[in-house]
Design an enzyme around this catalytic site. Structure first.
Site, PDB file in Angstrom:
ATOM      1  N   TYR A   1      15.744 -35.683   7.617  1.00 44.55           N
ATOM      2  CA  TYR A   1      16.268 -35.469   8.963  1.00 44.55           C
ATOM      3  C   TYR A   1      15.464 -34.396   9.696  1.00 44.55           C
ATOM      4  O   TYR A   1      15.168 -34.543  10.888  1.00 44.55           O
ATOM      5  CB  TYR A   1      17.738 -35.057   8.893  1.00 44.55           C
ATOM      6  CG  TYR A   1      18.477 -35.180  10.212  1.00 44.55           C
ATOM      7  CD1 TYR A   1      19.065 -36.393  10.594  1.00 44.55           C
ATOM      8  CD2 TYR A   1      18.604 -34.098  11.068  1.00 44.55           C
ATOM      9  CE1 TYR A   1      19.741 -36.511  11.795  1.00 44.55           C
ATOM     10  CE2 TYR A   1      19.286 -34.206  12.273  1.00 44.55           C
ATOM     11  CZ  TYR A   1      19.849 -35.418  12.634  1.00 44.55           C
ATOM     12  OH  TYR A   1      20.521 -35.532  13.835  1.00 44.55           O
TER      13      TYR A   1
ATOM     14  N   LYS B   1      14.568 -40.356  14.999  1.00 43.43           N
ATOM     15  CA  LYS B   1      13.147 -40.355  14.658  1.00 43.43           C
ATOM     16  C   LYS B   1      12.227 -40.899  15.749  1.00 43.43           C
ATOM     17  O   LYS B   1      11.008 -40.731  15.655  1.00 43.43           O
ATOM     18  CB  LYS B   1      12.919 -41.161  13.370  1.00 43.43           C
ATOM     19  CG  LYS B   1      13.446 -40.470  12.133  1.00 43.43           C
ATOM     20  CD  LYS B   1      12.615 -39.278  11.754  1.00 43.43           C
ATOM     21  CE  LYS B   1      13.263 -38.386  10.732  1.00 43.43           C
ATOM     22  NZ  LYS B   1      13.868 -37.195  11.251  1.00 43.43           N
TER      23      LYS B   1
END
Length: 400
Positions: free
Chosen positions: A391, A297
């Site tokens: 995700y 991320k």
């Protein structure tokens, strides 16, 4: 000197923002404290959410990414001898991620900026930001023994965790949240074919491991190691031997080893600074938040910051709506907290904390809770869908 936007930091966040703004005819100057070659030497992320990919295309620098990047439909989580595939495409209605290294993205953006003749000042020292709450803030910096004054309308602080931008916000006006993890990631880059065409996250009694890649011929692998370890403690041979012990047995048999191109140890931390705006200064990317790399991320949250700020500044200059700048911190932080929570959650489930006290629990109790948590989410399509949705990346929020 005068410009509309002063961008502090010449990494991928600053470069992408500058390229997008230039496409809209919004002038910008980048001030970077290190040399361009040093920026390109940072070996970092490689998994790009669709939102990031779309921004790169909008910026007009997607040729190499689209040619060399690999679209990934899923990844695996290995727990002992059990392997579970997270089918991103099937679980999210067709969404995927792109495997294309941060180094390559940065180089593409640098080349595009250079080709456009946009101003960038590398190896700048004594950078300081002034009059941030006034109508005309300015930046002072030195280069080659000469001092420069850069006048602007707004400043984008894209200069990372150790940069000057966040520290310019008065301490009493910012709140910083931090969790430092009791381990790091030892990463090795090698010119060897990846052991798998998709990423494999491995939870083992020996600690976490990740099998990743940068291309069909270049691999990136990681091992969880104690914070007391150094790169010198790990020869290439020792790294490969330990990686084989943490990979699933049938995967380890196919591992191709070779000399490392780069090895480094990255400590893991969760960090958020609130607010992400002070007057006409906007914090972007690592200047405002750091995530453990487990959830892929870091660069992607920086991209969502860039997207939000780009939309705001475009509205300011195209529509004359200066009031919209006050939306930045609130919008950006909502996505940041989501990304931070996902990265924290994945890190807790996949790493071995040993006897370390975690979340107010002793190490063994915490481990048993996390084993149960991971098993629950991997054992149902609904649970795998929750992992997949986060995700691939949550949607970018629109301005009001």
């Amino acid at each position: 000197m005068k410009t509309k936007i002063a961008i502090i930091g010449g990494g991928p966040s600053g470069l992408l923002l500058g390229q997008l703004l230039s496409k809209q005819g919004i002038s910008n100057v980048i001030v970077e404290r290190v040399a361009g070659d040093y920026v390109l030497g940072r070996i970092r992320a490689g998994i790009l959410e669709q939102g990031f990919v779309d921004l790169v295309r909008e910026a007009g620098v997607a040729t190499n990414m689209d040619a060399a990047g690999g679209v990934h439909d899923g990844f695996e989580i290995s727990v002992g001898d059990r392997r579970v595939r997270i089918d991103l495409k099937a679980l999210t209605g067709g969404k995927t991620v792109m495997c294309y290294g941060q180094l390559e993205i940065t180089k593409d953006l640098m080349d595009a900026r250079s080709a456009s003749g946009l101003e960038t000042y590398y190896e700048s020292s004594q950078v300081s930001l002034h009059d941030l709450k006034a109508d005309s803030p300015f930046v002072l910096f030195e280069q080659g023994g000469e001092q420069f004054r850069l006048e602007c309308d707004y400043i984008a602080g894209c200069d990372g965790f150790h940069g000057v931008s966040r520290k310019t916000i008065p301490l009493e006006l910012r709140t910083e949240h931090e969790r430092v993890y009791p381990f790091g990631w030892l990463g090795l880059l090698s010119d060897t074919p990846p052991v798998s065409h998709e990423l494999i996250y491995c939870k083992t009694e020996r600690g976490f491991a990740l099998a990743s890649m940068r291309s069909e011929t270049r691999s990136r692998y990681y091992l969880q190691v104690p914070l007391t370890d150094t790169v010198e403690d790990w020869s290439d041979e020792a790294f490969w031997d330990e990686l084989k012990k943490r990979l699933p047995e049938d995967i380890a048999l196919n591992l191709v080893t070779g000399p490392s191109i780069e090895k480094s140890i990255a400590p893991l931390r969760s960090f958020i600074c609130e607010p992400m705006q002070y007057g006409n200064l906007f914090l972007v990317g690592d200047a405002a938040h750091i995530v453990p790399p487990t959830g892929a991320k870091g660069l992607n949250l920086a991209a969502s910051d860039v997207s939000t700020l780009y939309k705001i500044l475009t509205r300011v200059y195209k529509q004359g709506d200066k009031a919209c700048i006050h939306q930045y911190s609130e919008i950006a932080l909502r996505r940041v907290w989501n990304g931070e929570r996902f990265s924290w959650w994945m890190s807790n489930m996949l790493h071995n904390f040993g006897e370390t006290n975690a979340g107010g629990l002793d190490g063994d109790t915490f481990m048993r809770f996390m084993e149960s948590e991971l098993n629950y989410y991997l054992s149902s399509e609904y649970g795998r869908g929750i992992i997949a949705e986060q995700y691939v990346g949550l949607p970018y929020e629109k301005l009001t």
